[in-house]
Design a protein around this motif. Sequence first.
Motif, mmCIF file in Angstrom:
data_model
loop_
_atom_site.group_PDB
_atom_site.id
_atom_site.type_symbol
_atom_site.label_atom_id
_atom_site.label_comp_id
_atom_site.label_asym_id
_atom_site.label_seq_id
_atom_site.Cartn_x
_atom_site.Cartn_y
_atom_site.Cartn_z
ATOM 1 N N ALA A 83 -2.325 63.276 19.877
ATOM 2 C CA ALA A 83 -1.179 64.182 19.714
ATOM 3 C C ALA A 83 -1.305 64.976 18.417
ATOM 4 O O ALA A 83 -0.981 66.170 18.384
ATOM 5 C CB ALA A 83 0.124 63.392 19.747
ATOM 6 N N SER A 84 -1.795 64.345 17.367
ATOM 7 C CA SER A 84 -1.939 65.045 16.086
ATOM 8 C C SER A 84 -2.949 66.196 16.195
ATOM 9 O O SER A 84 -2.758 67.250 15.578
ATOM 10 C CB SER A 84 -2.363 64.076 14.984
ATOM 11 N N ALA A 85 -3.989 66.023 16.985
ATOM 12 C CA ALA A 85 -4.965 67.098 17.194
ATOM 13 C C ALA A 85 -4.331 68.251 17.970
ATOM 14 O O ALA A 85 -4.613 69.423 17.691
ATOM 15 C CB ALA A 85 -6.196 66.577 17.920
ATOM 16 N N LYS A 86 -3.477 67.928 18.930
ATOM 17 C CA LYS A 86 -2.782 68.975 19.676
ATOM 18 C C LYS A 86 -1.899 69.798 18.730
ATOM 19 O O LYS A 86 -1.844 71.022 18.815
ATOM 20 C CB LYS A 86 -1.952 68.370 20.805
ATOM 21 N N ALA A 87 -1.229 69.112 17.811
ATOM 22 C CA ALA A 87 -0.367 69.796 16.852
ATOM 23 C C ALA A 87 -1.193 70.581 15.834
ATOM 24 O O ALA A 87 -0.899 71.747 15.557
ATOM 25 C CB ALA A 87 0.539 68.783 16.146
#
Length: 165
Positions: free
Chosen positions: A60-64
């Motif tokens: 999720a952090s990579a998506k953000a």
Amino acid sequence: MEMLNQQLVNVAQEVVAALKDRQWKITAAESLTAGMFQSTIASVAGASAIFDGGFVTYAASAKANLLKIDPQLIQQHGVVSSPVAGAMAWNASQIMKAQIGVGLSGVAGPDSLEGHPAGTVWLGFAINGQVKTKCLHLDASQGRQAIRQQSVLEALRIVLNELEK
């Protein structure tokens, strides 16, 4: 498995040819497929004419961070959702300046994620400014690799269908 691999190659060749005809670019933001969609496109000779690059955003952090998806959207809907798959496709297309962006997010298994069973996949498509999503419910008993390959195949088929309209 070999038949599925050949289907992937065949459909990817058709997608690349159709994109070349339109002089369009494609990109992708991949989670569960971890680059398989982009690798399949790039396996076609001449793909560099229609593919400049893309994203693998497993966390999720990579998506953000990489795709600039609002963390609130992820928190509210979860990564395995229509809004996030659509945002992955849209943001990737905007960042890469491509007419087509594809987002692939889901559960390859064997464990569930966010309450979704293995085989639940959301595909997002940003095609010339329009965003569409589709949910797949794949047979988890076939294993992780089959779920990932079937997700890529379905995404390629949808892109090809849109290009043939």
